[in-house]
Design a protein around this motif. Structure first.
Motif, PDB file in Angstrom:
ATOM      1  N   MET A 183       0.828  -1.181   0.000  1.00 28.84           N
ATOM      2  CA  MET A 183       0.000   0.000   0.000  1.00 28.84           C
ATOM      3  C   MET A 183       0.876   1.250   0.000  1.00 28.84           C
ATOM      4  N   SER A 184       0.549   2.205  -0.817  1.00 30.39           N
ATOM      5  CA  SER A 184       1.331   3.441  -0.815  1.00 30.39           C
ATOM      6  C   SER A 184       0.881   4.325   0.333  1.00 30.39           C
ATOM      7  N   ASN A 185       1.680   5.357   0.603  1.00 30.45           N
ATOM      8  CA  ASN A 185       1.373   6.267   1.701  1.00 30.45           C
ATOM      9  C   ASN A 185      -0.013   6.875   1.577  1.00 30.45           C
ATOM     10  N   SER A 186      -0.434   7.196   0.348  1.00 26.47           N
ATOM     11  CA  SER A 186      -1.733   7.833   0.169  1.00 26.47           C
ATOM     12  C   SER A 186      -2.886   6.886   0.465  1.00 26.47           C
ATOM     13  N   GLN A 187      -2.625   5.584   0.478  1.00 25.34           N
ATOM     14  CA  GLN A 187      -3.678   4.611   0.740  1.00 25.34           C
ATOM     15  C   GLN A 187      -3.716   4.147   2.189  1.00 25.34           C
ATOM     16  N   LYS A 188      -2.823   4.640   2.983  1.00 30.95           N
ATOM     17  CA  LYS A 188      -2.794   4.225   4.391  1.00 30.95           C
ATOM     18  C   LYS A 188      -3.994   4.806   5.127  1.00 30.95           C
ATOM     19  N   SER A 189      -4.447   4.065   6.085  1.00 35.08           N
ATOM     20  CA  SER A 189      -5.577   4.483   6.902  1.00 35.08           C
ATOM     21  C   SER A 189      -5.086   5.401   8.028  1.00 35.08           C
ATOM     22  N   ARG A 190      -5.786   6.499   8.250  1.00 31.24           N
ATOM     23  CA  ARG A 190      -5.504   7.405   9.370  1.00 31.24           C
ATOM     24  C   ARG A 190      -6.689   7.317  10.324  1.00 31.24           C
ATOM     25  N   THR A 191      -6.418   6.894  11.538  1.00 30.37           N
ATOM     26  CA  THR A 191      -7.493   6.681  12.510  1.00 30.37           C
ATOM     27  C   THR A 191      -7.134   7.358  13.818  1.00 30.37           C
ATOM     28  N   THR A 192      -8.063   8.140  14.341  1.00 32.95           N
ATOM     29  CA  THR A 192      -7.869   8.775  15.644  1.00 32.95           C
ATOM     30  C   THR A 192      -8.466   7.870  16.714  1.00 32.95           C
ATOM     31  N   VAL A 193      -7.658   7.582  17.721  1.00 38.00           N
ATOM     32  CA  VAL A 193      -8.098   6.719  18.819  1.00 38.00           C
ATOM     33  C   VAL A 193      -7.781   7.390  20.147  1.00 38.00           C
ATOM     34  N   SER A 194      -8.446   6.917  21.178  1.00 34.13           N
ATOM     35  CA  SER A 194      -8.176   7.401  22.530  1.00 34.13           C
ATOM     36  C   SER A 194      -7.630   6.233  23.342  1.00 34.13           C
ATOM     37  N   ILE A 195      -6.442   6.450  23.916  1.00 33.40           N
ATOM     38  CA  ILE A 195      -5.823   5.436  24.771  1.00 33.40           C
ATOM     39  C   ILE A 195      -5.438   6.104  26.072  1.00 33.40           C
ATOM     40  N   TYR A 196      -6.033   5.637  27.138  1.00 36.43           N
ATOM     41  CA  TYR A 196      -5.751   6.130  28.484  1.00 36.43           C
ATOM     42  C   TYR A 196      -5.880   7.658  28.559  1.00 36.43           C
ATOM     43  N   GLY A 197      -6.953   8.155  27.929  1.00 35.88           N
ATOM     44  CA  GLY A 197      -7.279   9.576  27.999  1.00 35.88           C
ATOM     45  C   GLY A 197      -6.513  10.469  27.036  1.00 35.88           C
ATOM     46  N   GLN A 198      -5.680   9.892  26.197  1.00 37.62           N
ATOM     47  CA  GLN A 198      -4.918  10.669  25.216  1.00 37.62           C
ATOM     48  C   GLN A 198      -5.369  10.302  23.806  1.00 37.62           C
ATOM     49  N   GLN A 199      -5.417  11.312  22.949  1.00 35.28           N
ATOM     50  CA  GLN A 199      -5.785  11.091  21.550  1.00 35.28           C
ATOM     51  C   GLN A 199      -4.528  10.808  20.731  1.00 35.28           C
ATOM     52  N   TYR A 200      -4.607   9.817  19.853  1.00 32.61           N
ATOM     53  CA  TYR A 200      -3.510   9.463  18.963  1.00 32.61           C
ATOM     54  C   TYR A 200      -4.062   9.301  17.552  1.00 32.61           C
ATOM     55  N   ALA A 222      -6.361  -0.404  19.669  1.00 29.88           N
ATOM     56  CA  ALA A 222      -6.303   0.702  20.637  1.00 29.88           C
ATOM     57  C   ALA A 222      -7.189   0.415  21.847  1.00 29.88           C
ATOM     58  N   SER A 223      -8.346  -0.161  21.614  1.00 33.01           N
ATOM     59  CA  SER A 223      -9.260  -0.496  22.708  1.00 33.01           C
ATOM     60  C   SER A 223      -8.643  -1.538  23.638  1.00 33.01           C
ATOM     61  N   LEU A 224      -7.985  -2.535  23.058  1.00 34.40           N
ATOM     62  CA  LEU A 224      -7.341  -3.561  23.879  1.00 34.40           C
ATOM     63  C   LEU A 224      -6.182  -2.974  24.687  1.00 34.40           C
ATOM     64  N   VAL A 225      -5.400  -2.089  24.080  1.00 26.38           N
ATOM     65  CA  VAL A 225      -4.310  -1.427  24.803  1.00 26.38           C
ATOM     66  C   VAL A 225      -4.884  -0.585  25.935  1.00 26.38           C
ATOM     67  N   ASN A 226      -5.934   0.172  25.644  1.00 23.74           N
ATOM     68  CA  ASN A 226      -6.576   0.996  26.662  1.00 23.74           C
ATOM     69  C   ASN A 226      -7.079   0.133  27.825  1.00 23.74           C
ATOM     70  N   ASP A 227      -7.745  -0.963  27.497  1.00 23.23           N
ATOM     71  CA  ASP A 227      -8.267  -1.857  28.536  1.00 23.23           C
ATOM     72  C   ASP A 227      -7.140  -2.416  29.406  1.00 23.23           C
ATOM     73  N   LYS A 228      -6.042  -2.833  28.769  1.00 26.93           N
ATOM     74  CA  LYS A 228      -4.917  -3.407  29.515  1.00 26.93           C
ATOM     75  C   LYS A 228      -4.279  -2.343  30.408  1.00 26.93           C
ATOM     76  N   MET A 229      -4.139  -1.124  29.903  1.00 21.71           N
ATOM     77  CA  MET A 229      -3.566  -0.049  30.721  1.00 21.71           C
ATOM     78  C   MET A 229      -4.456   0.223  31.933  1.00 21.71           C
ATOM     79  N   ARG A 230      -5.747   0.260  31.719  1.00 18.58           N
ATOM     80  CA  ARG A 230      -6.670   0.517  32.834  1.00 18.58           C
ATOM     81  C   ARG A 230      -6.652  -0.633  33.851  1.00 18.58           C
ATOM     82  N   GLU A 231      -6.538  -1.855  33.366  1.00 19.39           N
ATOM     83  CA  GLU A 231      -6.450  -3.025  34.250  1.00 19.39           C
ATOM     84  C   GLU A 231      -5.194  -2.943  35.126  1.00 19.39           C
ATOM     85  N   ILE A 232      -4.068  -2.667  34.501  1.00 20.02           N
ATOM     86  CA  ILE A 232      -2.807  -2.582  35.249  1.00 20.02           C
ATOM     87  C   ILE A 232      -2.855  -1.400  36.212  1.00 20.02           C
ATOM     88  N   SER A 233      -3.395  -0.283  35.748  1.00 18.76           N
ATOM     89  CA  SER A 233      -3.487   0.913  36.587  1.00 18.76           C
ATOM     90  C   SER A 233      -4.375   0.687  37.811  1.00 18.76           C
TER      91      SER A 233
END
Length: 86
Positions: free
Chosen positions: A1-18, A33-44
């Motif tokens: 996939m070329s750069n122009s075809q890459k997906s850009r997605t905004t997600v929230s992980i542990y209260g921060q937007q990426y 991102a949801s799984l990372v967020n869940d794991k961070m909240r579990e550990i926290s």
């Protein structure tokens, strides 16, 4: 996939937007991102005084540990399948 075809997605992980740019679909990126967020909240929840940087490292360590276990299990299953074919 070329750069122009890459997906850009905004997600929230542990209260921060990426904004995550990648070859995967937006739904896949959101799931990750949801799984990372869940794991961070579990550990926290078990270690509420952890700094965010240490929390992120522990989350990464947990994720890689899970990955290695699953990879090893897959290799064992592949070996079993090969044995059964012989």
């Amino acid at each position: 996939m070329s750069n122009s075809q890459k997906s850009r997605t905004t997600v929230s992980i542990y209260g921060q937007q990426y904004v995550i740019v990648g070859d995967e679909s937006s739904s896949h990126i959101k799931l990750v991102a949801s799984l990372v967020n869940d794991k961070m909240r579990e550990i926290s929840s078990r270690n509420p005084s952890l700094e965010v940087s240490k929390l992120a490292v522990l989350t990464a360590v947990n994720a890689v540990n899970d990955y290695i276990k699953i990879k090893d299990q897959l290799e064992r299953l592949k070996a079993e399948l090969i044995k059964e074919k012989d």
